[in-house]
Write a protein that holds these residues in place. Structure first.
Motif, short mmCIF file in Angstrom:
data_model
loop_
_atom_site.label_atom_id
_atom_site.label_comp_id
_atom_site.label_asym_id
_atom_site.label_seq_id
_atom_site.Cartn_x
_atom_site.Cartn_y
_atom_site.Cartn_z
N THR B 14 0.85 -1.18 0.00
CA THR B 14 0.00 0.00 0.00
C THR B 14 0.89 1.24 0.00
O THR B 14 1.70 1.43 0.91
CB THR B 14 -0.90 0.01 1.26
N VAL B 15 0.75 2.07 -1.04
CA VAL B 15 1.57 3.28 -1.11
C VAL B 15 0.81 4.44 -0.46
O VAL B 15 1.38 5.22 0.30
CB VAL B 15 1.93 3.61 -2.58
N TYR B 16 -0.47 4.56 -0.78
CA TYR B 16 -1.31 5.57 -0.14
C TYR B 16 -2.58 4.91 0.39
O TYR B 16 -3.15 4.06 -0.28
CB TYR B 16 -1.70 6.67 -1.14
N ASP B 17 -2.98 5.34 1.59
CA ASP B 17 -4.21 4.81 2.17
C ASP B 17 -5.02 5.99 2.71
O ASP B 17 -4.63 6.62 3.69
CB ASP B 17 -3.84 3.82 3.30
N ILE B 27 3.48 27.44 -7.93
CA ILE B 27 4.39 26.30 -8.12
C ILE B 27 4.53 25.56 -6.79
O ILE B 27 4.93 26.14 -5.78
CB ILE B 27 5.79 26.77 -8.60
N THR B 28 4.16 24.30 -6.82
CA THR B 28 4.22 23.49 -5.60
C THR B 28 5.23 22.37 -5.79
O THR B 28 5.25 21.73 -6.85
CB THR B 28 2.83 22.87 -5.30
N CYS B 29 6.04 22.18 -4.76
CA CYS B 29 7.04 21.10 -4.83
C CYS B 29 6.69 20.01 -3.83
O CYS B 29 6.35 20.29 -2.68
CB CYS B 29 8.42 21.66 -4.53
N ILE B 30 6.75 18.79 -4.29
CA ILE B 30 6.59 17.64 -3.39
C ILE B 30 8.00 17.09 -3.18
O ILE B 30 8.62 16.60 -4.13
CB ILE B 30 5.69 16.54 -4.01
N LEU B 31 8.45 17.20 -1.96
CA LEU B 31 9.83 16.80 -1.65
C LEU B 31 9.80 15.56 -0.76
O LEU B 31 8.91 15.44 0.08
CB LEU B 31 10.48 17.96 -0.89
N GLY B 32 10.71 14.69 -0.96
CA GLY B 32 10.74 13.51 -0.10
C GLY B 32 11.83 12.56 -0.53
O GLY B 32 12.38 12.67 -1.62
N ALA B 33 12.10 11.60 0.35
CA ALA B 33 13.15 10.62 0.06
C ALA B 33 12.68 9.68 -1.05
O ALA B 33 11.49 9.59 -1.33
CB ALA B 33 13.45 9.83 1.32
N GLY B 35 11.36 6.64 -2.98
CA GLY B 35 10.44 5.56 -2.61
C GLY B 35 9.30 5.97 -1.70
O GLY B 35 8.53 5.13 -1.25
N CYS B 36 9.17 7.29 -1.42
CA CYS B 36 8.10 7.70 -0.50
C CYS B 36 6.76 7.90 -1.23
O CYS B 36 5.76 8.20 -0.60
CB CYS B 36 8.50 8.94 0.29
N GLY B 37 6.77 7.81 -2.54
CA GLY B 37 5.51 7.89 -3.29
C GLY B 37 5.29 9.21 -4.01
O GLY B 37 4.16 9.54 -4.37
N LYS B 38 6.39 9.95 -4.26
CA LYS B 38 6.26 11.26 -4.93
C LYS B 38 5.74 11.09 -6.37
O LYS B 38 4.76 11.73 -6.77
CB LYS B 38 7.62 11.98 -5.00
N THR B 39 6.39 10.21 -7.11
CA THR B 39 5.98 10.00 -8.51
C THR B 39 4.59 9.38 -8.57
O THR B 39 3.78 9.74 -9.44
CB THR B 39 7.02 9.10 -9.23
#
Lengths: 208, 224
Positions: B14-17, B27-33, B35-39
């Protein structure tokens, strides 16, 4: 060599030559049509791919001469040459087309989906050009192989108006010069077919 | 843009629940390590993968990590390819394509195939294609990854120039903090199925430097 350059004066030369080429083309067209249709089906459905995989493996593994003799018992020689050519050409083209379809860039397909490109334009804009280089390369190799197999079938089943038939009659009457001349003609035809496919590929696949 | 109760599964994972997020304008940036589900989040907004929940984005354009150009089409045809359904008038469509290629400085390369372009040129074609597509929102998946420093600087400034001329909301994902603070108006730091922190950068992009926003950078570092 002298015999080779005077072959065209032989009785039924053009009939023999063009009937063999015609049989080769017919085999190739059948192999190509079945290969591409079934490869698309296999690409869209895993169960279909699993069903077709062993059939194609058996066809690919079957010894050509044995297939010729088995089929000879069931059908006329002329038709048999075509069926044998198909049974040899089809598995090769099918396998190549399956591989080419599986290697289509998934990102391109996703891109087209996101930009709401209709399915037909996805097929002709992405899938067809992606597999074209493989289609031409596989066709070039298979066309030559099909010609060889058709001639082999014609030799073994004594088809009268054919390149194979001419090779067989030259062999039966121990006319080595004729035998070599007809063999050389078969090589030249194969070479011309390969060049023809290469020229078409160069004209069509301009981006490579 | 609102994402409501998004759930995404890859097989058993499960990536998102029931994940919800409201993305502000700009302009919004989604930042994260990694494998955290950004793409995955971008693909949900683009409706490019199966998910449950609701996304209120209408039409989107998308820039991938790689330029994702069709090798058999010229630069001009690649850009025109995505417009055919949206703009039926051929003359109008051609004009849009030529204008955008002119803006990204590729008018001379319009008859070239992607294989004849450099990496930077190919990415400029991808930018042109995304900006000329009539969308409400532009999604970008690490679009500047793998570019060398000079090229990255040029592509970033080209992006900002196109953004100002073709104003629309942008959501991009990256794991490069500098890239995030130089470009984004809002930054969401994402971890698995949750937002760890939200940051707002009020300084106009042209006045920003990595040092002027060092406090935000430090706070983001502390979260990751």
């Amino acid at each position: 060599m002298e015999r080779f350059f005077t072959l065209w004066q032989e009785k039924n030369f053009y009939n023999s030559l063009f009937l063999t080429i015609g049989r080769t083309f017919l085999c190739f067209v059948l192999s190509f049509a079945f290969g591409i249709v079934l490869a698309v089906v296999a690409n869209m459905s895993k169960p279909c791919e699993k069903f077709l995989s062993p059939i194609v493996s058996v066809l690919r593994a079957a010894p050509t001469v044995a297939v010729i003799y088995i089929l000879y018992a069931f059908m006329p020689a002329k038709k048999m040459a075509i069926v044998v050519g198909f049974l040899i050409g089809f598995p090769i083209l099918y396998s190549q087309f399956v591989t080419a379809l599986s290697e289509v860039d998934k990102n391109l397909v996703t891109m087209a989906k996101i930009y709401k490109v209709p399915i037909l334009r996805r097929i002709f804009g992405i899938y067809v050009p992606s597999i074209l280089p493989t289609v031409f390369d596989a066709s070039r190799a298979t066309l030559s192989l099909t010609l060889k197999v058709v001639i082999a079938a014609e030799i073994l089943t004594l088809v009268p108006l054919s390149l194979g038939g001419k090779i067989q009659s030259a062999y039966s009457s121990f006319e080595i010069a004729y035998l070599l001349a007809w063999t050389l003609l078969a090589i030249v035809v194969s070479f011309v077919l390969e060049i023809m496919v290469s020229v078409i590929k160069k004209a069509v696949v301009r981006w490579k | 843009m609102k994402l409501n109760n998004i759930s995404v599964k890859y097989g058993d994972k499960t990536v998102y629940d029931n994940f919800s997020l409201e993305i502000p304008k700009g302009i919004t940036c989604i930042l994260g390590a990694s494998g955290c589900g950004k793409t995955t989040l971008l693909n949900v907004i683009a409706r490019a993968l199966p998910f449950s929940g609701k996304v209120d984005a209408q039409s989107v354009s998308y820039i991938f990590q790689s330029p994702t150009l069709i090798p058999s089409m010229t630069v001009e045809k690649n850009v025109e390819y995505v417009l055919k359904e949206q703009i039926k008038d051929k003359k109008k469509r051609k004009k849009i394509v030529f204008d955008i290629l002119d803006k990204v400085g590729l008018e001379k390369e319009k008859k070239n195939f992607p294989g004849e372009l450099s990496g930077g040129m190919a990415q400029r074609v991808a930018l042109a294609r995304a900006f000329c597509y009539p969308s409400d929102c532009l999604l970008m998946d690490e679009p500047f990854k793998g570019l060398d420093v000079t090229l990255k600087k040029n592509i970033l400034s080209l992006f900002l120039s196109l953004y100002r001329q073709n104003n629309r909301d942008v959501v991009f994902v990256t794991h490069d903090i500098d890239e995030a603070i130089l470009l984004a108006d809002n930054i969401f730091v994402l971890t698995n199925n949750a937002v760890l922190g939200t940051f707002n950068c009020n300084i106009p992009q042209e006045e920003r430097t990595v040092t002027s926003l060092s406090d935000i950078k430090e706070q983001i570092y502390a979260l990751l």
